[in-house]
Design an enzyme around this catalytic site. Structure first.
Site, PDB file in Angstrom:
ATOM      1  N   GLU A   1       0.821  -1.217   0.000  1.00 43.76           N
ATOM      2  CA  GLU A   1       0.000   0.000   0.000  1.00 43.76           C
ATOM      3  C   GLU A   1       0.853   1.265   0.000  1.00 43.76           C
ATOM      4  OE1 GLU A   1      -0.865  -2.607   1.895  1.00 43.76           O
ATOM      5  OE2 GLU A   1      -2.826  -3.121   1.041  1.00 43.76           O
TER       6      GLU A   1
ATOM      7  N   PHE B   1      -4.005   2.454   6.802  1.00 47.06           N
ATOM      8  CA  PHE B   1      -2.952   2.777   7.772  1.00 47.06           C
ATOM      9  C   PHE B   1      -1.563   2.533   7.192  1.00 47.06           C
ATOM     10  CE2 PHE B   1      -6.650   1.783  10.537  1.00 47.06           C
ATOM     11  CZ  PHE B   1      -6.802   3.045  11.072  1.00 47.06           C
TER      12      PHE B   1
ATOM     13  N   HIS C   1     -11.706  -4.026   7.755  1.00 45.42           N
ATOM     14  CA  HIS C   1     -12.344  -4.053   6.438  1.00 45.42           C
ATOM     15  C   HIS C   1     -13.577  -3.138   6.470  1.00 45.42           C
ATOM     16  CE1 HIS C   1      -9.919  -7.637   6.468  1.00 45.42           C
ATOM     17  NE2 HIS C   1     -10.113  -7.820   5.173  1.00 45.42           N
TER      18      HIS C   1
END
Lengths: 330, 325
Positions: free
Chosen positions: B60, B88, B129
């Site tokens: 990410e 995050f 999620h």
């Protein structure tokens, strides 16, 4: 492989300019901060990370870079910026927090941006790694042969973004070069206590056959020139990313005001004896037939440019208070 | 007009804007051949090729950083974060870098990045999620945070987000993806960012909400109507920057306000809306402002999820409290 006289001359002048710039900044930074050191006061308030001693890392690769090549620099960016050709007057004004600065005084010394020469910065260690990889992907998508360079300290080679970026750069075979300036310390922690390998070029093999590692020892601008030349050529030809680690010297603290209690006694003095700039000067005279007056004239030219930049910054105005509310929508 | 689910409307918005502007590109985890875990990018890899629809590794922070680098070089990247709880891993790229760059550069460069991501409760996905993290994003100046509540809005807002010159976080509630269909024009259209919609007009109380909670609020308003309480429902559409004007105009008209959010109570979008109403329209209020939100706990396990999440019944309770004050 010989280096042209023109290149040597540029390298010396730019190293000298960078050093003179940092020496001036070191002096300027203390203005208004004595007798009690207050980081927020003086001509240049805020933190200051100087690159004094680390010039070969920037000069040795920048000699091969073009205006359209992209550079992402970290919190210690002055030598990289100078070597990339960032507008020196506006850069200095930016560091002073003046409205004539590159970013109207809103970025500061760790956030120098000059889109004209594709130079950007981030104070967050490792943040520039994927940004430069993205820029390398952009170059590839545009079918251009420009390359993207991310400078990091050896401390940033232990961040997750180093791994994510190199894996991606290898996978997509990007024109991507990571220059690791190993100045032995991540703030105070020595490399031996932070890094699992002897040098980060060794990590290249972990990312694939198209990634090549280079190690430049002794802060040597000539060796940096050769390693970088190969890395840049490989990148331009689409042969893959590179990691160049250069053993460089941080003559000063991590930041100005750093008490440096973590340094062994006498270390800085020993490093100063190996100062790359006088050594390079001697080499130019001894092996490359440079004359004293020729070098002096390069030095004068560099000093003149830097002096002019500092004068411009001093004379410029601070931004208006309203500027704090501009360039953002909330 | 076609009858589309929200996920289909999103795919259509992506497809049409990619066809129109070759600088638009998509990348993220499983967005290529697989078409995304929710199929938001279905068919785009086959149509536009790997040059414009890139499967990335599980990285990410790399995705966010590369989006930054691409945007600086003139592209308009759309990065998909597979579930918004994974944000995050990429907070520095989004909040520390993208959001601040225009300001930090004195306005010289814009970063036209869209970060798209599914989120939201009620589909029995676990925490990380389902979490509603829009408040975290909304606190960051320099980011626009957009949350559609229906297929029509999703297409128009996403098209605007891609064309916007600044970073936009575009959050797609998973429960809205396939739960109903809407008439969606086949041609491209835009809905302005930063503008709320009045989802239902009313005169007795203003319900301010966004995302999936718009559905619950509309359900509540319908039931309240049967009891002769007329509720106006404001769908914020964009939670940052907030359309304060529309909220205040409505509250001045109705004299009562209930804020509804799916997120936990503390320090989020709802707290800001309530604060703004208190500061700007307190003399128009006939009752304290009501607040329907999830409890301040970690997002719970599946078996208690339906009790934990705010719903129409909670909204009706708070509206009646305000109405009968």
């Amino acid at each position: 492989m010989t280096i042209s006289r023109k290149e040597l001359s540029w390298m010396y002048e730019t190293m000298y300019k960078s050093r003179y710039y940092e020496d001036e900044m070191e002096k300027t930074y203390t203005e208004g901060k004595t007798p009690v050191f207050n980081i927020g006061s003086g001509t240049v308030p805020g933190e200051m990370h100087l690159s004094t001693g680390q010039e070969p890392a920037a000069i040795g690769i920048s000699v091969h870079l073009r205006k359209d090549d992209i550079v992402a620099s970290p919190h210690r960016p002055h030598h990289h910026a100078i070597a990339k050709g960032v507008d020196l007057k506006r850069m200095t004004a930016e560091i002073f927090g003046k409205k004539t600065g590159l970013s109207k005084g809103k970025g500061g010394h760790m956030h120098l941006f000059d889109p004209a020469v594709h130079f950007s910065c981030s104070g967050i260690v490792g943040a520039g790694l994927p940004q430069a990889a993205g820029a390398a992907l952009a170059a590839k998508k545009k079918n251009k042969d420009s390359v993207a360079v991310a400078y990091i300290g050896e401390g940033a080679a232990n961040t997750g973004s180093f791994h994510e970026s190199l894996n991606l750069a290898s996978l997509w075979n990007l024109p991507y070069i990571v220059v690791v300036e190993n100045n032995s310390y991540g703030i105070s922690v020595p490399k031996s206590a932070s890094t699992s390998v002897a040098s980060n070029d060794l990590r290249a093999s972990a990312y694939g056959d198209n990634v090549k590692g280079y190690y430049v020892k002794d802060n040597d601008p000539i060796a940096m020139y050769h390693a970088s030349k190969e890395a840049v050529e490989r990148a331009r030809k689409g042969e893959g990313p590179s990691i160049i680690e250069i053993e460089t010297y941080r003559f000063l603290g991590h930041f100005q005001g750093d008490a440096e209690g973590y340094r062994p006694e006498g270390e800085v003095e020993e490093l100063r004896e190996k100062d790359p700039i006088p050594l390079f000067r001697d080499l130019l005279m001894k092996d490359h037939s440079f004359k004293e007056d020729e070098l002096v004239s390069l030095e004068e030219k560099a000093k003149g440019e830097v002096d002019e930049a500092y004068a411009f910054a001093r004379e410029s105005d601070y931004p208006d208070l309203e500027e704090a509310l501009d360039n953002v929508f909330i | 007009m076609a009858n589309l689910t929200m996920i289909q409307a999103i795919t259509e918005a992506l497809d049409q804007e990619m066809a129109k502007d070759e600088k638009v590109m998509i990348f993220g985890e499983d967005v290529g051949k697989n078409g995304g875990v929710f199929r938001a990018t279905q068919g785009l890899f086959d149509k536009y090729g790997e040059d414009r629809v890139n499967d990335t590794p599980l990285a990410e922070s790399g995705i966010g950083g590369m989006a930054f680098g691409l945007a600086m070089q003139g592209f308009r990247p759309i990065a998909e974060i597979q579930f918004f709880g994974f944000v995050f891993e990429v907070m520095d790229s989004i909040v520390g870098q993208m959001a601040r760059t225009r300001y930090r550069m004195g306005g010289k460069v814009n970063l036209p990045v869209v970060v798209r991501s599914p989120f939201g409760g009620g589909v029995h996905t676990p925490e990380m999620h389902a979490d509603n993290l829009e408040g975290l994003m909304a606190q960051s100046p320099g980011l626009k945070v957009v949350i559609p509540s229906n297929p029509y809005d999703a297409k128009g807002l996403l098209t605007s987000a891609i064309r916007d010159e600044d970073p936009v976080v575009f959050l797609e509630h998973m429960k809205l993806y396939r739960s109903f269909r809407d008439e969606v024009p086949e041609e491209q259209y835009t809905i302005p960012l930063g503008k709320a919609a009045i989802a239902r007009e009313g005169k007795d109380v203003t319900i301010v909400t966004y995302g999936y909670m718009v559905r619950e609020a509309l359900k509540a308003a319908e039931q309240l109507e049967a009891e002769n309480i007329s509720a106006e429902v404001i769908d914020l559409r964009t939670v940052s920057p907030l359309d304060i004007e529309t909220i205040i105009n409505s509250v001045e008209k109705t004299g009562r306000a209930v804020m509804v959010q799916e997120a936990q109570r503390q320090a989020g979008v709802g707290a800001t809306v309530i604060s703004e109403i208190s500061q700007r329209a307190i003399l128009s209020l006939k009752a304290p402002i009501g607040f329907v939100a999830a409890p301040d706990t970690v997002y719970p396990f599946g078996t208690v999820e339906n009790d934990w999440l705010p719903n129409a019944k909670d909204i009706i309770g708070k509206v009646k409290e305000a109405y009968n004050f």
